[in-house]
Enzyme design. Sequence first.
Site, mmCIF file in Angstrom:
data_model
loop_
_atom_site.group_PDB
_atom_site.id
_atom_site.type_symbol
_atom_site.label_atom_id
_atom_site.label_comp_id
_atom_site.label_asym_id
_atom_site.label_seq_id
_atom_site.Cartn_x
_atom_site.Cartn_y
_atom_site.Cartn_z
ATOM 1 N N GLU A 248 55.860 54.232 47.875
ATOM 2 C CA GLU A 248 56.982 54.501 46.970
ATOM 3 C C GLU A 248 57.886 55.588 47.546
ATOM 4 O OE1 GLU A 248 55.228 55.212 43.105
ATOM 5 O OE2 GLU A 248 54.722 53.083 42.913
ATOM 6 N N GLU B 137 52.080 44.048 49.927
ATOM 7 C CA GLU B 137 52.095 42.747 50.601
ATOM 8 C C GLU B 137 53.086 42.737 51.764
ATOM 9 O OE1 GLU B 137 52.316 43.453 47.388
ATOM 10 O OE2 GLU B 137 51.926 41.725 46.127
ATOM 11 N N CYS C 182 56.342 47.146 48.691
ATOM 12 C CA CYS C 182 55.075 46.660 48.152
ATOM 13 C C CYS C 182 54.033 46.524 49.266
ATOM 14 C CB CYS C 182 55.255 45.283 47.522
ATOM 15 S SG CYS C 182 56.292 45.264 46.061
ATOM 16 N N CYS D 82 58.140 39.655 47.503
ATOM 17 C CA CYS D 82 56.961 39.454 48.362
ATOM 18 C C CYS D 82 56.651 37.967 48.519
ATOM 19 C CB CYS D 82 55.755 40.211 47.811
ATOM 20 S SG CYS D 82 55.937 42.001 48.020
HETATM 21 N N1 THU Z 1 53.683 46.660 43.856
HETATM 22 C C1 THU Z 1 53.064 46.132 44.946
HETATM 23 O O1 THU Z 1 52.752 46.843 45.913
HETATM 24 N N2 THU Z 1 52.801 44.816 44.955
HETATM 25 C C2 THU Z 1 53.019 43.971 43.908
HETATM 26 O O2 THU Z 1 52.736 42.802 44.013
HETATM 27 C C3 THU Z 1 53.600 44.485 42.672
HETATM 28 C C4 THU Z 1 54.124 45.871 42.734
HETATM 29 C C5 THU Z 1 53.912 48.102 43.813
HETATM 30 C C6 THU Z 1 55.327 48.558 43.972
HETATM 31 C C7 THU Z 1 55.298 49.899 43.268
HETATM 32 O O3 THU Z 1 54.845 50.873 44.165
HETATM 33 C C8 THU Z 1 54.252 49.733 42.194
HETATM 34 O O4 THU Z 1 53.480 48.605 42.564
HETATM 35 C C9 THU Z 1 54.803 49.543 40.802
HETATM 36 O O5 THU Z 1 55.735 48.529 40.771
#
Ligand code: THU
Length: 131
Positions: A45, A56, A54, A90
């Site tokens: 983040e 993925e 994300c 993703c």
């Molecule tokens: N996030 C992911 O890493 N993968 C997902 O499939 C859904 C969301 C993360 C992004 C962010 O850091 C946190 O989850 C909240 O959205």
Amino acid sequence: MIDYKSLIEKAYNAMQNSHSPYSNFKVGACVLTKNKKTYTGTNIENSSFGATVCAERVAINNAVASGEKDLLCLAIISSNNEYVFPCGICRQTMIEFSDTMEVVVAKSLTEYKVLKIKDLLPYYFSAKDIK
Ligand code: THU
């Protein structure tokens, strides 16, 4: 035969490195390539929220940056002990590299579902549409 549990475990380990001070939601991912290599990712983040990536996409980008574009399977796990499904961006990133890949969503190291990217992203846009 893909060892789904081993991918989930690698995703779980990667999740420990999550940088998620804003959501406190940790995610880990591990992608398996045709050459039997694995690459992991976690969500990273940013205080400028749009710069967040994300788990993925970090895993896939790691694979591609290492010259591995043939993706067979990607496992995802999160810190909330529920199934976490990949976001739209993703899904689009996954289908860029394989429209047959399996997506494993894990609730724990032993409870998981195996899905197909085409079921997660029907009617998708891809290179075939750019002429
Ligand atoms: N996030 C992911 O890493 N993968 C997902 O499939 C859904 C969301 C993360 C992004 C962010 O850091 C946190 O989850 C909240 O959205």
